[in-house]
Structure formats: C-alpha cells, structure tokens
Design a protein around this motif. Sequence first.
Motif, PDB file in Angstrom:
ATOM      1  N   ARG A  11       0.827  -1.198   0.000  1.00  0.00           N
ATOM      2  CA  ARG A  11       0.000   0.000   0.000  1.00  0.00           C
ATOM      3  C   ARG A  11       0.866   1.256   0.000  1.00  0.00           C
ATOM      4  N   ALA A  12       1.953   1.238   0.746  1.00  0.00           N
ATOM      5  CA  ALA A  12       2.870   2.375   0.770  1.00  0.00           C
ATOM      6  C   ALA A  12       3.479   2.586  -0.612  1.00  0.00           C
ATOM      7  N   PHE A  13       3.875   1.492  -1.269  1.00  0.00           N
ATOM      8  CA  PHE A  13       4.438   1.582  -2.616  1.00  0.00           C
ATOM      9  C   PHE A  13       3.415   2.169  -3.581  1.00  0.00           C
ATOM     10  N   GLY A  23       3.005  14.123  -9.647  1.00  0.00           N
ATOM     11  CA  GLY A  23       3.975  15.210  -9.615  1.00  0.00           C
ATOM     12  C   GLY A  23       4.250  15.768  -8.237  1.00  0.00           C
ATOM     13  N   ARG A  24       3.849  15.046  -7.203  1.00  0.00           N
ATOM     14  CA  ARG A  24       4.110  15.528  -5.843  1.00  0.00           C
ATOM     15  C   ARG A  24       5.584  15.366  -5.491  1.00  0.00           C
ATOM     16  N   SER A  25       6.045  16.145  -4.558  1.00  0.00           N
ATOM     17  CA  SER A  25       7.429  16.108  -4.115  1.00  0.00           C
ATOM     18  C   SER A  25       7.664  14.904  -3.199  1.00  0.00           C
ATOM     19  N   LYS A  26       8.887  14.393  -3.217  1.00  0.00           N
ATOM     20  CA  LYS A  26       9.185  13.251  -2.336  1.00  0.00           C
ATOM     21  C   LYS A  26       9.239  13.653  -0.875  1.00  0.00           C
ATOM     22  N   TRP A  40       7.479   3.604  -0.060  1.00  0.00           N
ATOM     23  CA  TRP A  40       6.798   4.761  -0.637  1.00  0.00           C
ATOM     24  C   TRP A  40       7.718   5.471  -1.626  1.00  0.00           C
ATOM     25  N   LEU A  41       8.986   5.673  -1.233  1.00  0.00           N
ATOM     26  CA  LEU A  41       9.935   6.357  -2.114  1.00  0.00           C
ATOM     27  C   LEU A  41      10.234   5.536  -3.366  1.00  0.00           C
ATOM     28  N   GLY A  42      10.264   4.214  -3.238  1.00  0.00           N
ATOM     29  CA  GLY A  42      10.449   3.358  -4.412  1.00  0.00           C
ATOM     30  C   GLY A  42       9.300   3.508  -5.391  1.00  0.00           C
TER      31      GLY A  42
END
Length: 58
Positions: A11-13, A23-26, A40-42
């Motif tokens: 779910r995080a992924f 286009g959201r920022s990391k 999530w970052l992956g």
Amino acid sequence: MKRQKRDRLDRAFSKGFKAGIGGRSKENCPYSTLDSKSHWLGGWREGVDGRLSGLFNK
C-alpha cells in the motif's frame, strides 16, 4: 502477520507511485518508519520515471 505487513508495504508503494505520477514532491512522504518510507519512495521513483518518460499524463 506477514501478510498484513506485506500488504502495508504494498500500500505504501502504491501510494508513492500515485504521488509520483501526480507530480508531488518526495518530501511529502507521509510515512516515518524506515520500511514504509523506503517502499513509498520506491513507488514514487517509479511513478516519476513513468511520468517523465511519457507513460502517464497528469
């Protein structure tokens, strides 16, 4: 227990992927635990790559 943990990470992924496509920022990552944040970052990276290569439109 392992299934629940895997589902949370999936779910995080998925949420990171959607954020990357959008286009959201990391820096907007909502997770604080290392495992969830890395998944999530992956997903975010894959979403951004797909958006930049023209696979997805905003």
